[in-house]
Design an enzyme around this catalytic site. Sequence first.
Site, PDB file in Angstrom:
ATOM      1  N   GLY A   7      16.641  -9.990   8.300  1.00  0.00           N
ATOM      2  CA  GLY A   7      15.949  -9.110   8.289  1.00  0.00           C
ATOM      3  C   GLY A   7      15.649  -8.554   9.605  1.00  0.00           C
ATOM      4  O   GLY A   7      14.309  -7.956  10.148  1.00  0.00           O
ATOM      5  N   LEU A  11      10.153  -3.937  10.874  1.00  0.00           N
ATOM      6  CA  LEU A  11       9.390  -4.246  11.698  1.00  0.00           C
ATOM      7  C   LEU A  11       9.130  -5.741  12.228  1.00  0.00           C
ATOM      8  O   LEU A  11       9.598  -5.833  13.567  1.00  0.00           O
ATOM      9  CB  LEU A  11       8.243  -4.226   9.949  1.00  0.00           C
ATOM     10  N   TYR A 136       5.384 -11.685  -5.968  1.00  0.00           N
ATOM     11  CA  TYR A 136       5.545 -11.641  -4.517  1.00  0.00           C
ATOM     12  C   TYR A 136       5.312 -13.010  -3.848  1.00  0.00           C
ATOM     13  O   TYR A 136       6.126 -13.980  -3.873  1.00  0.00           O
ATOM     14  CB  TYR A 136       5.484 -10.494  -3.623  1.00  0.00           C
ATOM     15  N   THR A 164      -1.480 -12.645   8.513  1.00  0.00           N
ATOM     16  CA  THR A 164      -2.055 -11.666   7.838  1.00  0.00           C
ATOM     17  C   THR A 164      -0.684 -10.292   8.565  1.00  0.00           C
ATOM     18  O   THR A 164       0.413 -10.194   8.689  1.00  0.00           O
ATOM     19  CB  THR A 164      -3.413 -12.110   9.483  1.00  0.00           C
ATOM     20  N   HIS A 179       2.855  -0.486   2.643  1.00  0.00           N
ATOM     21  CA  HIS A 179       1.854  -1.206   3.048  1.00  0.00           C
ATOM     22  C   HIS A 179       0.323  -0.414   3.377  1.00  0.00           C
ATOM     23  O   HIS A 179       0.721   1.273   4.197  1.00  0.00           O
ATOM     24  CB  HIS A 179       1.464  -2.269   4.012  1.00  0.00           C
ATOM     25  N   TRP A 201      -6.947   6.094  -0.209  1.00  0.00           N
ATOM     26  CA  TRP A 201      -7.134   5.423  -1.955  1.00  0.00           C
ATOM     27  C   TRP A 201      -8.470   4.624  -1.690  1.00  0.00           C
ATOM     28  O   TRP A 201      -7.935   3.508  -0.882  1.00  0.00           O
ATOM     29  CB  TRP A 201      -5.775   5.330  -1.483  1.00  0.00           C
TER      30      TRP A 201
END
Length: 314
Positions: A7, A11, A136, A164, A179, A201
């Site tokens: 990965g 990020l 997940y 977190t 996210h 939202w």
Amino acid sequence: KRILVTGGTGLVGRAIEKVVADGEGRPDEEWIFVSSRDADLTSSSETKALFERHKPTHVIHLAAMVGGLFKNIRSNLDFWRTNIHINDNVLHSAHECGVQKVVSCLSTCIFPDKTTYPIDETMIHDGPPHSSNFGYSYAKRMIDVQNRGYSEQHGRRFTAVIPTNVFGPHDNFNIEDGHVLPGLIHKVYLAKQSGSALTVWGTGKPRRQFIYSLDLARLFLWVLREYDEVEPIILSVGEEDEVSIQEAAEAIAEAMEFRGELVFDTTKSDGQFKKTASNAKLRRYLPGFQFTPFRKAVKETCAWFNANYANARK
């Protein structure tokens, strides 16, 4: 050390790459960052071939199928199956290739939905996770189970960290599937362009601890080099640094110089109200670690997004 990062173009991978390049790397370390273009980690044969090709001594395992609240709600089975395959293949290939240490990345959503706060490392398996992302969450929990198994049966030093909510440059800024923080950054950008209100939202009341990806990268290096427990460790800012979604939206609006109205769409789900995590264990190891202040980190992330909009929005 030959350190393989799965990965590696995501990020956290990009943040580790930057921190290593900016002087935190060591002369005895060779860093190899791989992505899904290098191997399909849901395939055991491709994963095995990747490990045999690079022969790592250490692994940071970041690769996962990830997404925001609404993508999770739609695809819990896909999240379970994909992540179980990836994790089993990576850990088993690491074992078979004699890797000395693996540090995997979990998430605070693995913790029980019904719990007391703050949550800590001893509470992971105390009850079911939130129903919105159970696929997940359970897949990530199983890494902890496997780490214990490899330790007990084979003496392997496989461990995991629990960050977190991570944000920063190279995030997934997709409004539908990303996210909350990167989604809000993209929304503020578009609202500013069109001169419209910013629609957030949910109610804006849920609370989160956000950790800047570059801070997390520095902590990953410490875990790889110094942390010797099999039990996971929470990597997070303190409980006192928790912010509401409304406060996060306001910080982004300020960083992006957005002057419009904030509107809360309460027909959309809030997800979990809070998942306050204790960083007491981290502080026992690293009492002096300095986190980047939230508003400064938001400002840097927004600046990166503005400068890289053409690619970031994808």
